[in-house]
Design a protein around this motif. Structure first.
Motif, mmCIF file in Angstrom:
data_model
loop_
_atom_site.group_PDB
_atom_site.id
_atom_site.type_symbol
_atom_site.label_atom_id
_atom_site.label_comp_id
_atom_site.label_asym_id
_atom_site.label_seq_id
_atom_site.Cartn_x
_atom_site.Cartn_y
_atom_site.Cartn_z
ATOM 1 N N THR A 30 -6.382 13.158 -17.625
ATOM 2 C CA THR A 30 -6.825 14.465 -17.114
ATOM 3 C C THR A 30 -7.290 14.355 -15.662
ATOM 4 O O THR A 30 -7.155 15.313 -14.907
ATOM 5 C CB THR A 30 -7.927 15.101 -17.984
ATOM 6 O OG1 THR A 30 -9.077 14.258 -18.005
ATOM 7 C CG2 THR A 30 -7.429 15.359 -19.396
ATOM 8 N N GLU A 31 -7.801 13.203 -15.272
ATOM 9 C CA GLU A 31 -8.156 12.997 -13.874
ATOM 10 C C GLU A 31 -6.902 12.970 -12.997
ATOM 11 O O GLU A 31 -6.903 13.499 -11.878
ATOM 12 C CB GLU A 31 -8.973 11.714 -13.718
ATOM 13 C CG GLU A 31 -10.370 11.863 -14.298
ATOM 14 C CD GLU A 31 -11.137 10.560 -14.411
ATOM 15 O OE1 GLU A 31 -10.709 9.540 -13.839
ATOM 16 O OE2 GLU A 31 -12.186 10.572 -15.084
ATOM 17 N N ILE A 32 -5.842 12.377 -13.510
ATOM 18 C CA ILE A 32 -4.561 12.388 -12.788
ATOM 19 C C ILE A 32 -4.043 13.816 -12.660
ATOM 20 O O ILE A 32 -3.542 14.210 -11.602
ATOM 21 C CB ILE A 32 -3.535 11.476 -13.495
ATOM 22 C CG1 ILE A 32 -3.973 10.008 -13.393
ATOM 23 C CG2 ILE A 32 -2.136 11.672 -12.921
ATOM 24 C CD1 ILE A 32 -3.203 9.060 -14.284
ATOM 25 N N LEU A 33 -4.194 14.596 -13.730
ATOM 26 C CA LEU A 33 -3.728 15.991 -13.692
ATOM 27 C C LEU A 33 -4.431 16.803 -12.607
ATOM 28 O O LEU A 33 -3.833 17.729 -12.042
ATOM 29 C CB LEU A 33 -3.941 16.665 -15.047
ATOM 30 C CG LEU A 33 -2.862 16.452 -16.086
ATOM 31 C CD1 LEU A 33 -3.283 17.052 -17.417
ATOM 32 C CD2 LEU A 33 -1.534 17.026 -15.637
ATOM 33 N N LEU A 34 -5.676 16.479 -12.320
ATOM 34 C CA LEU A 34 -6.404 17.216 -11.285
ATOM 35 C C LEU A 34 -5.718 17.100 -9.920
ATOM 36 O O LEU A 34 -5.841 17.996 -9.086
ATOM 37 C CB LEU A 34 -7.844 16.713 -11.168
ATOM 38 C CG LEU A 34 -8.779 17.041 -12.326
ATOM 39 C CD1 LEU A 34 -10.139 16.404 -12.094
ATOM 40 C CD2 LEU A 34 -8.904 18.541 -12.532
ATOM 41 N N LEU A 120 -9.125 21.534 -18.823
ATOM 42 C CA LEU A 120 -8.669 20.441 -19.674
ATOM 43 C C LEU A 120 -9.460 19.170 -19.373
ATOM 44 O O LEU A 120 -9.896 18.463 -20.290
ATOM 45 C CB LEU A 120 -7.165 20.220 -19.470
ATOM 46 C CG LEU A 120 -6.522 19.097 -20.268
ATOM 47 C CD1 LEU A 120 -6.755 19.267 -21.764
ATOM 48 C CD2 LEU A 120 -5.022 19.051 -19.964
ATOM 49 N N HIS A 121 -9.670 18.888 -18.111
ATOM 50 C CA HIS A 121 -10.453 17.728 -17.685
ATOM 51 C C HIS A 121 -11.864 17.776 -18.275
ATOM 52 O O HIS A 121 -12.355 16.804 -18.855
ATOM 53 C CB HIS A 121 -10.493 17.693 -16.155
ATOM 54 C CG HIS A 121 -11.412 16.670 -15.587
ATOM 55 N ND1 HIS A 121 -12.746 16.928 -15.327
ATOM 56 C CD2 HIS A 121 -11.205 15.388 -15.224
ATOM 57 C CE1 HIS A 121 -13.307 15.844 -14.837
ATOM 58 N NE2 HIS A 121 -12.401 14.891 -14.748
ATOM 59 N N ASP A 122 -12.524 18.913 -18.123
ATOM 60 C CA ASP A 122 -13.903 19.042 -18.598
ATOM 61 C C ASP A 122 -14.003 18.893 -20.113
ATOM 62 O O ASP A 122 -14.901 18.209 -20.624
ATOM 63 C CB ASP A 122 -14.496 20.382 -18.170
ATOM 64 C CG ASP A 122 -14.677 20.473 -16.658
ATOM 65 O OD1 ASP A 122 -14.550 19.449 -15.952
ATOM 66 O OD2 ASP A 122 -14.935 21.601 -16.178
ATOM 67 N N ILE A 123 -13.091 19.509 -20.840
ATOM 68 C CA ILE A 123 -13.135 19.415 -22.305
ATOM 69 C C ILE A 123 -12.807 17.993 -22.757
ATOM 70 O O ILE A 123 -13.448 17.457 -23.668
ATOM 71 C CB ILE A 123 -12.191 20.444 -22.957
ATOM 72 C CG1 ILE A 123 -12.637 21.871 -22.623
ATOM 73 C CG2 ILE A 123 -12.149 20.258 -24.480
ATOM 74 C CD1 ILE A 123 -11.641 22.948 -23.042
ATOM 75 N N ALA A 124 -11.822 17.365 -22.127
ATOM 76 C CA ALA A 124 -11.461 15.988 -22.491
ATOM 77 C C ALA A 124 -12.617 15.028 -22.230
ATOM 78 O O ALA A 124 -12.879 14.124 -23.032
ATOM 79 C CB ALA A 124 -10.215 15.550 -21.728
ATOM 80 N N HIS A 125 -13.329 15.216 -21.122
ATOM 81 C CA HIS A 125 -14.473 14.355 -20.831
ATOM 82 C C HIS A 125 -15.601 14.571 -21.836
ATOM 83 O O HIS A 125 -16.267 13.612 -22.242
ATOM 84 C CB HIS A 125 -14.962 14.577 -19.397
ATOM 85 C CG HIS A 125 -14.207 13.768 -18.397
ATOM 86 N ND1 HIS A 125 -12.870 13.969 -18.129
ATOM 87 C CD2 HIS A 125 -14.596 12.739 -17.622
ATOM 88 C CE1 HIS A 125 -12.477 13.101 -17.223
ATOM 89 N NE2 HIS A 125 -13.497 12.343 -16.894
ATOM 90 N N SER A 126 -15.805 15.796 -22.250
ATOM 91 C CA SER A 126 -16.823 16.086 -23.257
ATOM 92 C C SER A 126 -16.444 15.461 -24.601
ATOM 93 O O SER A 126 -17.278 14.872 -25.288
ATOM 94 C CB SER A 126 -17.000 17.596 -23.392
ATOM 95 O OG SER A 126 -17.949 17.896 -24.373
ATOM 96 N N MET A 127 -15.164 15.589 -24.966
ATOM 97 C CA MET A 127 -14.674 14.996 -26.213
ATOM 98 C C MET A 127 -14.841 13.478 -26.169
ATOM 99 O O MET A 127 -15.315 12.864 -27.121
ATOM 100 C CB MET A 127 -13.199 15.359 -26.422
ATOM 101 C CG MET A 127 -12.555 14.676 -27.601
ATOM 102 S SD MET A 127 -10.757 14.852 -27.611
ATOM 103 C CE MET A 127 -10.284 13.815 -26.239
ATOM 104 N N ALA A 128 -14.479 12.880 -25.050
ATOM 105 C CA ALA A 128 -14.576 11.425 -24.914
ATOM 106 C C ALA A 128 -16.029 10.964 -24.992
ATOM 107 O O ALA A 128 -16.321 9.928 -25.597
ATOM 108 C CB ALA A 128 -13.936 10.982 -23.603
#
Length: 145
Positions: A30-34, A120-128
């Motif tokens: 998700t960081e790459i997607l940014l 997507l980045h924020d939700i993925a980081h929260s999930m992780a």
């Protein structure tokens, strides 16, 4: 092609990484997607992310069996199962999968790309964080002088 068939394309997934490792990879993707600025840039990353998210979903489903909240009302009655401890994490994973799907197959206004990838980045980081933090807390070594 569905995400499950994509998972066969990524050799790391054949090594059966644990849930925290999968979550870390999702964060990285998700960081790459940014940094992506166009649909042709996002699609390969989204395909890879989709495969990892499917594995996270499977891992959460399997691990959730061990983390069910049980309510005891009466010692003579069987316990009632209320919810999963990681239920919010599973929901976040589903949101990530849905947003990733939108990025992968939809045509949208280019101005929306940073907002969708950011969400997507924020939700993925929260999930992780839900998955990684408890695992790291278990492995802390206390040295007593």
């Amino acid at each position: 092609m569905e995400n499950q068939s994509f998972s066969q394309l990524y050799s790391e997934l054949s090594l059966n990484p644990d849930l925290p490792t999968l979550a870390e990879r999702c964060k990285l993707l998700t960081e790459i997607l940014l940094d992506c600025t166009s649909l042709p840039q996002t699609q390969p990353v989204c395909r890879c992310l989709g495969a990892y998210l499917e594995e996270v979903k499977t891992g959460l489903t399997e691990s959730m069996r061990d983390f069910q909240v049980v309510e005891f009302e009466d010692a003579e009655e069987p316990p009632r199962y209320k919810e999963w401890m990681l239920e919010d994490t599973e929901t976040k994973c589903d949101y990530c999968r849905a947003l990733n799907h939108v990025l992968l197959i939809s045509h949208f206004d280019r101005d929306m790309l940073p907002h969708l990838t950011g969400l997507l980045h924020d939700i993925a980081h929260s999930m992780a964080a839900d998955v990684i933090t408890p695992c790291r807390e278990k492995t802390v070594i206390h040295i007593i002088p």
